[in-house]
Design a protein around this motif. Structure first.
Motif, PDB file in Angstrom:
ATOM      1  N   ILE A  96       0.656  -1.392   0.472  1.00 39.51           N
ATOM      2  CA  ILE A  96      -0.387  -0.258   0.366  1.00 39.51           C
ATOM      3  C   ILE A  96       0.952   1.485   0.312  1.00 39.51           C
ATOM      4  O   ILE A  96       0.710   1.814  -1.100  1.00 39.51           O
ATOM      5  N   PRO A  97       2.212   1.544   0.781  1.00 39.01           N
ATOM      6  CA  PRO A  97       2.627   2.891   0.695  1.00 39.01           C
ATOM      7  C   PRO A  97       3.359   2.942  -0.430  1.00 39.01           C
ATOM      8  O   PRO A  97       3.746   3.776  -0.797  1.00 39.01           O
ATOM      9  N   SER A  98       3.917   1.767  -1.005  1.00 38.43           N
ATOM     10  CA  SER A  98       4.688   2.153  -2.205  1.00 38.43           C
ATOM     11  C   SER A  98       4.116   2.624  -3.645  1.00 38.43           C
ATOM     12  O   SER A  98       4.227   3.319  -3.969  1.00 38.43           O
ATOM     13  N   ALA A  99       2.793   2.355  -2.998  1.00 38.89           N
ATOM     14  CA  ALA A  99       1.581   1.965  -4.837  1.00 38.89           C
ATOM     15  C   ALA A  99       0.839   3.970  -4.255  1.00 38.89           C
ATOM     16  O   ALA A  99       1.419   4.650  -5.679  1.00 38.89           O
ATOM     17  N   ILE A 100       1.331   3.856  -2.489  1.00 41.34           N
ATOM     18  CA  ILE A 100       0.411   5.541  -2.298  1.00 41.34           C
ATOM     19  C   ILE A 100       1.697   6.058  -2.850  1.00 41.34           C
ATOM     20  O   ILE A 100       1.436   7.254  -3.907  1.00 41.34           O
ATOM     21  N   PHE A 101       2.646   5.752  -2.027  1.00 38.38           N
ATOM     22  CA  PHE A 101       4.011   7.080  -2.883  1.00 38.38           C
ATOM     23  C   PHE A 101       4.122   7.113  -4.337  1.00 38.38           C
ATOM     24  O   PHE A 101       4.382   8.668  -4.296  1.00 38.38           O
ATOM     25  N   ALA A 102       4.738   6.382  -4.454  1.00 35.28           N
ATOM     26  CA  ALA A 102       4.271   6.608  -6.267  1.00 35.28           C
ATOM     27  C   ALA A 102       3.228   7.487  -6.858  1.00 35.28           C
ATOM     28  O   ALA A 102       4.158   8.398  -7.539  1.00 35.28           O
ATOM     29  N   GLU A 103       1.912   6.828  -6.423  1.00 38.49           N
ATOM     30  CA  GLU A 103       1.504   8.140  -7.130  1.00 38.49           C
ATOM     31  C   GLU A 103       1.158  10.194  -7.136  1.00 38.49           C
ATOM     32  O   GLU A 103       1.714  10.595  -7.857  1.00 38.49           O
ATOM     33  N   LYS A 104       1.627   9.370  -5.484  1.00 37.40           N
ATOM     34  CA  LYS A 104       2.086  11.422  -4.897  1.00 37.40           C
ATOM     35  C   LYS A 104       3.436  11.735  -5.899  1.00 37.40           C
ATOM     36  O   LYS A 104       2.893  12.915  -6.451  1.00 37.40           O
ATOM     37  N   LEU A 105       4.041  10.910  -6.443  1.00 31.55           N
ATOM     38  CA  LEU A 105       5.583  11.468  -6.082  1.00 31.55           C
ATOM     39  C   LEU A 105       5.684  11.598  -7.554  1.00 31.55           C
ATOM     40  O   LEU A 105       5.775  12.795  -8.242  1.00 31.55           O
ATOM     41  N   MET A 106       4.299  10.795  -8.491  1.00 33.11           N
ATOM     42  CA  MET A 106       4.425  11.137 -10.028  1.00 33.11           C
ATOM     43  C   MET A 106       3.436  12.747 -10.161  1.00 33.11           C
ATOM     44  O   MET A 106       3.922  13.289 -11.141  1.00 33.11           O
ATOM     45  N   GLU A 107       2.577  13.240  -9.373  1.00 35.25           N
ATOM     46  CA  GLU A 107       1.986  14.572  -9.517  1.00 35.25           C
ATOM     47  C   GLU A 107       3.195  15.794  -9.420  1.00 35.25           C
ATOM     48  O   GLU A 107       2.611  16.136 -10.007  1.00 35.25           O
ATOM     49  N   LYS A 108       4.461  14.969  -8.702  1.00 29.94           N
ATOM     50  CA  LYS A 108       4.780  16.619  -9.050  1.00 29.94           C
ATOM     51  C   LYS A 108       6.043  16.325  -9.773  1.00 29.94           C
ATOM     52  O   LYS A 108       7.640  16.786 -10.220  1.00 29.94           O
ATOM     53  N   MET A 109       6.197  15.456 -10.246  1.00 29.38           N
ATOM     54  CA  MET A 109       7.310  15.096 -11.674  1.00 29.38           C
ATOM     55  C   MET A 109       6.406  15.055 -13.492  1.00 29.38           C
ATOM     56  O   MET A 109       6.735  13.643 -13.466  1.00 29.38           O
ATOM     57  N   PRO A 110       6.220  15.508 -13.184  1.00 20.58           N
ATOM     58  CA  PRO A 110       5.172  15.527 -15.216  1.00 20.58           C
ATOM     59  C   PRO A 110       6.579  15.239 -15.603  1.00 20.58           C
ATOM     60  O   PRO A 110       7.278  15.535 -16.126  1.00 20.58           O
ATOM     61  N   GLY A 111       6.037  13.897 -16.582  1.00 17.02           N
ATOM     62  CA  GLY A 111       7.000  13.378 -17.655  1.00 17.02           C
ATOM     63  C   GLY A 111       7.210  12.265 -16.871  1.00 17.02           C
ATOM     64  O   GLY A 111       8.022  11.441 -17.811  1.00 17.02           O
ATOM     65  N   MET A 112       7.301  11.844 -15.840  1.00 14.08           N
ATOM     66  CA  MET A 112       7.532   9.998 -15.272  1.00 14.08           C
ATOM     67  C   MET A 112       6.807   9.516 -15.007  1.00 14.08           C
ATOM     68  O   MET A 112       5.799  10.030 -14.738  1.00 14.08           O
ATOM     69  N   SER A 113       6.914   8.395 -15.296  1.00 14.32           N
ATOM     70  CA  SER A 113       5.638   7.877 -14.621  1.00 14.32           C
ATOM     71  C   SER A 113       5.854   6.354 -13.944  1.00 14.32           C
ATOM     72  O   SER A 113       5.278   5.450 -13.186  1.00 14.32           O
ATOM     73  N   ARG A 114       7.552   5.938 -13.344  1.00 16.72           N
ATOM     74  CA  ARG A 114       7.403   4.273 -12.971  1.00 16.72           C
ATOM     75  C   ARG A 114       8.804   5.079 -12.127  1.00 16.72           C
ATOM     76  O   ARG A 114       9.611   5.053 -12.354  1.00 16.72           O
ATOM     77  N   ILE A 115       8.649   4.263 -11.136  1.00 13.54           N
ATOM     78  CA  ILE A 115       9.509   4.164 -10.150  1.00 13.54           C
ATOM     79  C   ILE A 115       9.708   2.726  -9.640  1.00 13.54           C
ATOM     80  O   ILE A 115       8.980   1.739  -9.515  1.00 13.54           O
ATOM     81  N   TYR A 116      10.821   2.991  -9.432  1.00 16.12           N
ATOM     82  CA  TYR A 116      11.492   1.138  -9.222  1.00 16.12           C
ATOM     83  C   TYR A 116      12.139   1.418  -7.300  1.00 16.12           C
ATOM     84  O   TYR A 116      13.178   2.449  -7.386  1.00 16.12           O
ATOM     85  N   TYR A 117      11.885   0.682  -6.466  1.00 17.53           N
ATOM     86  CA  TYR A 117      12.518   1.547  -5.318  1.00 17.53           C
ATOM     87  C   TYR A 117      13.884  -0.033  -5.643  1.00 17.53           C
ATOM     88  O   TYR A 117      13.533  -1.062  -5.718  1.00 17.53           O
ATOM     89  N   ALA A 118      14.542   0.821  -4.228  1.00 12.17           N
ATOM     90  CA  ALA A 118      15.901   0.314  -3.940  1.00 12.17           C
ATOM     91  C   ALA A 118      16.403   0.798  -2.416  1.00 12.17           C
ATOM     92  O   ALA A 118      15.616   1.517  -1.565  1.00 12.17           O
ATOM     93  N   ASN A 119      17.012   0.828  -1.992  1.00  9.63           N
ATOM     94  CA  ASN A 119      17.922   1.164  -0.704  1.00  9.63           C
ATOM     95  C   ASN A 119      18.519   2.329  -0.680  1.00  9.63           C
ATOM     96  O   ASN A 119      18.937   2.931   1.170  1.00  9.63           O
ATOM     97  N   SER A 120      18.855   2.572  -1.775  1.00 14.96           N
ATOM     98  CA  SER A 120      20.010   3.841  -0.640  1.00 14.96           C
ATOM     99  C   SER A 120      19.683   4.830  -2.798  1.00 14.96           C
ATOM    100  O   SER A 120      19.724   4.051  -3.575  1.00 14.96           O
ATOM    101  N   GLY A 121      20.842   5.711  -2.986  1.00 13.72           N
ATOM    102  CA  GLY A 121      20.872   6.614  -3.810  1.00 13.72           C
ATOM    103  C   GLY A 121      21.903   5.775  -4.704  1.00 13.72           C
ATOM    104  O   GLY A 121      21.946   6.067  -5.588  1.00 13.72           O
ATOM    105  N   SER A 122      22.684   5.026  -3.888  1.00 10.64           N
ATOM    106  CA  SER A 122      23.902   4.346  -4.746  1.00 10.64           C
ATOM    107  C   SER A 122      23.524   3.093  -5.382  1.00 10.64           C
ATOM    108  O   SER A 122      23.732   3.186  -7.058  1.00 10.64           O
ATOM    109  N   GLU A 123      22.480   2.791  -4.977  1.00  6.22           N
ATOM    110  CA  GLU A 123      21.900   1.800  -5.889  1.00  6.22           C
ATOM    111  C   GLU A 123      21.136   1.843  -6.321  1.00  6.22           C
ATOM    112  O   GLU A 123      20.836   1.302  -7.417  1.00  6.22           O
TER     113      GLU A 123
END
Length: 459
Positions: A96-123
């Motif tokens: 649930i949180p991964s789906a809802i955050f993805a939706e909220k984040l994409m609202e802030k990033m016009p033109g972007m649509s997909r998120i791949y979750y990782a555990n750090s910036g390096s990754e």
């Protein structure tokens, strides 16, 4: 939160730390005769050490991370509530949180649509590199595998991301590095490499020159920070980003923007690239996504890129065959959702712009007073002051002198940052990244401490 700690209260903690903890970015020889600093508590922009000393944190946890400040109970509660319901399941399934955050984040990033979750910036950056490489093999016969990166930029501490690291001291002794990572020149006009009128466009054209030298049919990606962080807080000159976008489109090169530092409000917009009107293919982020309340990294991409990994269901190698174990943790997106709500509800983007302007003005005033400041620069609450022994020659001050300024600020109860073993001979920039909640008094306290420190060290 009164700082009333006694030395003997935490003596066992200090002893355990000295005996067993390997700290980051620190030569440990000194701990044979002195104690490490233990940060015990934090509230707002202030932290307390094991001696009860209060410090104003002007670097958001030391590495540009605690964007909304310390002690946010609502984030802690959001994480706790989520962990009781479901703490983890592999990213092969959703939550649930991964789906809802993805939706909220994409609202802030016009033109972007997909998120791949990782555990750090390096990754997160590694994921983008792997996607670019897989596309090269899927679409271009394995030829467009080269990934360009910029001198002075930093993208992580894994062997892959160090291979795309433009800070030579950070990668020294860790080679051999991965092949097909190619460096392009930095864009710091203060240390100009070309004598031209439109420096931004010229710096971008230098990227094109590298592409032509390597062969456009071999270059698959270009990875850049929107504002260079640890390499000296470098804001690209006017015209730079527009030209970079044009070059990437001209040669069919995927544009990867590393927002690990700049993302989630640090520069006064949700993402640093949004100052420049460009349309990236990948955006990576970590640090401020959850303000350090939980570990999370994200590789965000467009639907066009995403479609390339599901266009041939008969090919068993067609999809992105990757997993990040802790990308399946639910604490990260749960914390990120509350972090984003705080930024919105407290108008922290507006505050970042206002306080960033105040701090830049304060630093410019210090530049008039202290000739050792050769340049001040920044975007929002992400600023730097370059220290030089001589303004005419721009000869850098020594690392020892920079360290003395940091120590003198710390002695006043203000923690500031500086370049750390990054660019040989040029680790001379003081770095500032106070939390987005900073007040005018906070900003003035930071710059007053720097003023006093510069006077103490340089007169």
């Amino acid at each position: 939160m009164d700082g009333t700690y006694k030395d003997n209260d935490l003596s066992h903690v200090v002893a355990a730390d000295k005996a067993h903890v390997w700290h980051h970015l620190i030569q440990h020889k000194g701990f044979e005769t002195t104690d490490p600093r233990i940060i015990v508590e934090g509230k707002g922009m202030r932290v307390w050490d094991q001696h009860g000393k209060e410090h104003l944190d002007a670097v958001s946890g030391g590495v540009w991370t605690v964007n909304v400040g310390y002690g946010r109970e609502s984030i802690a509660n959001a994480v706790r509530d989520q962990l009781i319901k479901l703490n983890f399941f592999s990213g092969a399934a959703g939550s649930i949180p991964s789906a809802i955050f993805a939706e909220k984040l994409m609202e802030k990033m016009p033109g972007m649509s997909r998120i791949y979750y990782a555990n750090s910036g390096s990754e997160a950056n590694e994921k983008a590199f792997k996607m670019i490489r897989q596309i090269a093999h899927k679409r271009y016969g394995g030829k467009k595998t080269k990934i360009l990166y910029r001198d002075r930029d930093y993208h992580g501490g894994t062997i892959g991301t160090m291979s795309a690291g433009g800070q030579d001291q950070r990668v020294e002794h860790y080679g051999p590095l991965a092949p097909d990572f190619i460096r392009v020149p930095h864009c710091l006009e203060y240390r100009a490499q070309w004598d031209v009128e439109n420096y931004g466009e010229r710096a971008a054209e230098a990227i094109e020159e590298v592409i032509l030298r390597e062969g456009p049919d071999t270059v698959g990606g270009l990875c850049l920070e929107p504002v260079t962080a640890g390499g000296g807080v470098i804001v690209p000159p006017d015209g730079y980003w527009q030209k970079v976008q044009e070059i990437c489109r001209k040669y069919d090169i995927l544009l990867h923007i590393d927002e690990v530092v700049c993302g989630l409000g640090r520069t006064g917009t949700w993402f640093g690239y949004q100052h420049y009107g460009i349309e990236p293919d990948f955006v990576t982020m970590a640090k401020g996504v959850a303000s350090g309340y939980a570990a999370i990294g994200c590789c965000v991409t467009t639907e066009r890129v995403f479609e390339m990994f599901k266009d041939d269901v008969d090919d068993p190698l067609n999809y992105f065959r990757d997993i990040s174990t802790f990308g399946g943790c639910t604490a990260g997106p749960a914390a990120a959702l509350e972090n984003m709500r705080i930024i919105e509800d407290e108008s922290l983007l507006d505050n970042t712009v206002a306080m960033g302007d105040r701090m830049l003005g304060n630093l410019q005033a210090l530049m008039e007073k202290h000739r050792v400041i050769g340049d001040v620069r920044g975007k929002g609450l992400f600023l730097g002051a370059e220290l030089v022994a001589d303004r005419s020659s721009k000869e850098p001050v020594t690392e020892k002198q920079v360290g003395a300024v940091v120590a003198a600020s710390n002695a006043q109860g203000v923690i500031i940052g500086a370049m750390n073993r990054s660019v040989p001979g040029f680790n001379n920039v003081l770095c500032f990244s106070p939390a987005l909640i900073a007040t005018p008094d906070d900003i003035d306290q930071i710059t007053d401490a720097v003023d006093n420190a510069l006077t103490k060290v340089f007169g």
